[in-house]
Structures are given as structure tokens and as C-alpha cells.
Design an enzyme around this catalytic site. Structure first.
Site, PDB file in Angstrom:
ATOM      1  CE  LYS A   1      -3.603  -2.236   2.314  1.00  0.00           C
ATOM      2  NZ  LYS A   1      -4.851  -2.545   3.453  1.00  0.00           N
ATOM      3  CE1 TYR A  29      -8.702  -3.053   0.267  1.00  0.00           C
ATOM      4  CE2 TYR A  29      -8.375  -0.652  -0.625  1.00  0.00           C
ATOM      5  CZ  TYR A  29      -8.031  -1.892  -0.107  1.00  0.00           C
ATOM      6  OH  TYR A  29      -6.957  -2.095   0.695  1.00  0.00           O
ATOM      7  CG  ASN A  61      -3.132  -2.591   7.168  1.00  0.00           C
ATOM      8  OD1 ASN A  61      -2.930  -2.154   6.056  1.00  0.00           O
ATOM      9  ND2 ASN A  61      -4.633  -3.570   7.206  1.00  0.00           N
ATOM     10  CG  HIS A 103      -4.602  -6.137  -0.703  1.00  0.00           C
ATOM     11  ND1 HIS A 103      -6.625  -6.384   0.330  1.00  0.00           N
ATOM     12  CD2 HIS A 103      -4.877  -6.687  -1.739  1.00  0.00           C
ATOM     13  CE1 HIS A 103      -7.017  -7.139  -0.527  1.00  0.00           C
ATOM     14  NE2 HIS A 103      -6.393  -7.296  -1.603  1.00  0.00           N
ATOM     15  CD  GLU A 123      -7.920  -8.543  -4.163  1.00  0.00           C
ATOM     16  OE1 GLU A 123      -6.923  -9.385  -4.169  1.00  0.00           O
ATOM     17  OE2 GLU A 123      -9.086  -8.281  -3.089  1.00  0.00           O
TER      18      GLU A 123
END
Ligand code: ATP
Length: 137
Positions: free
Chosen positions: A9, A49, A112, A115, A126
Site C-alpha cells: 500500500k 474495495y 497496514n 494487502h 483482484e
């Protein structure tokens, strides 16, 4: 062979953690099938998302994930979908075990660092959002 989608990310890219994260998958024994640095459009982020569309943090999530480049990857190997989730650790870094990516490198549930697809269906969906078939090795 089984494949999964993994993405460093924007916080991870900005903190120069790409190499650290790639190394963990390489050391475990998985094979990199595709990778690229890309800045997500709002549309791509909302598609990726879409399962979180109704969640209160959706706007924040989309604005964070489009805030800078991400490092999009496809990893391949036996059991890679589940193993990637184990290497990544719990969604909330405060609950992620030491030795996992989030346990070692993150403190915040929003930022975080990484992913990973959570199922074969998510992995297929994805990978198709981020890569064309001819980009996969
Ligand atoms: P990811 O899909 O990023 O791998 P995950 O599958 O571990 O994460 P999900 O429950 O799918 O976790 O949540 C997607 C992302 O939404 C999380 O990685 C996190 O960045 C963000 N998120 C989840 N819960 C919260 C929250 N309470 N506040 C802010 N962001 C959150």
C-alpha cells in the site's frame, strides 16, 4: 498453479518497505509472476474495495489507497493464497503476531502496509483488476 494478488500500500511504498516485503515471499519459496508500481484511480480503488462500500471508513480507505503509488504483485505457488495471508498477519497490526509483515512493520489499521487476497475468488477478481493476462509470467 495457484496465484494470489498482493499489494504494498502507499504507506509501505513511501516507507521503502517494498524490498523487505518482496524478500519475505521470495524466502518462503513463492515465485513472482508479475509486478508493477501504479497509482490507482478513484474508480479502480472503489472497484477493488467494493465489498467495503457500506463501511464507515470506505471514503478514508479509497483516499488513502489512491494517495500515492502502490506496488501490485502476483505471487504463485502451492497454497499461496492462505500462506500470503499468514505472512501478512492480522488486519489490525496491534493484533498481528511478531514475525508477520504487519506485526513487524505496522501499527495502524488503516495504514497496514500490505494487502493480500482472502480467497481464490478474490484472488482471481483482484488479479484481473490490476493485470492483463499477457502481463502474467
Ligand atoms: P486488506 O483487504 O487490505 O488485505 P484485510 O483483508 O486484512 O485487508 P479487510 O477487513 O478486508 O482486511 O479490510 C480492508 C482494509 O480496510 C484493511 O486492510 C484496512 O486498511 C481497512 N480497514 C479495515 N478496518 C478498518 C477500520 N476499522 N478503520 C479504518 N480502516 C479499516
Amino acid at each position: 498453479m495457484e496465484r494470489t494478488y498482493v499489494m504494498v500500500k502507499p504507506d509501505g511504498v513511501q516507507r521503502n518497505l517494498i524490498g523487505n516485503i518482496v524478500s519475505r515471499f521470495e524466502q518462503k519459496g513463492y515465485t513472482l509472476a508479475a509486478a508493477k508500481l501504479v497509482t490507482l484511480s478513484k474508480e479502480t480503488a472503489e472497484t477493488h474495495y467494493s465489498e467495503h462500500r457500506e463501511r464507515p471508513f470506505f471514503g478514508e480507505l479509497v483516499s488513502f489507497i489512491t494517495s500515492g503509488p502502490v506496488f501490485a504483485m502476483v505471487w504463485e505457488g502451492e497454497g499461496v493464497i492462505k500462506a500470503a495471508r499468514q505472512l501478512i498477519g492480522a488486519t489490525n497490526p496491534s493484533e498481528a503476531a511478531p514475525g508477520t509483515i504487519r506485526g513487524d512493520l505496522a501499527v495502524n489499521v488503516g495504514m497496514n502496509v500490505v494487502h493480500g487476497s482472502d480467497s481464490p475468488e478474490s484472488a482471481e477478481r483482484e488479479i484481473a483488476i490490476f493485470f492483463k493476462e499477457e502481463e502474467l509470467n
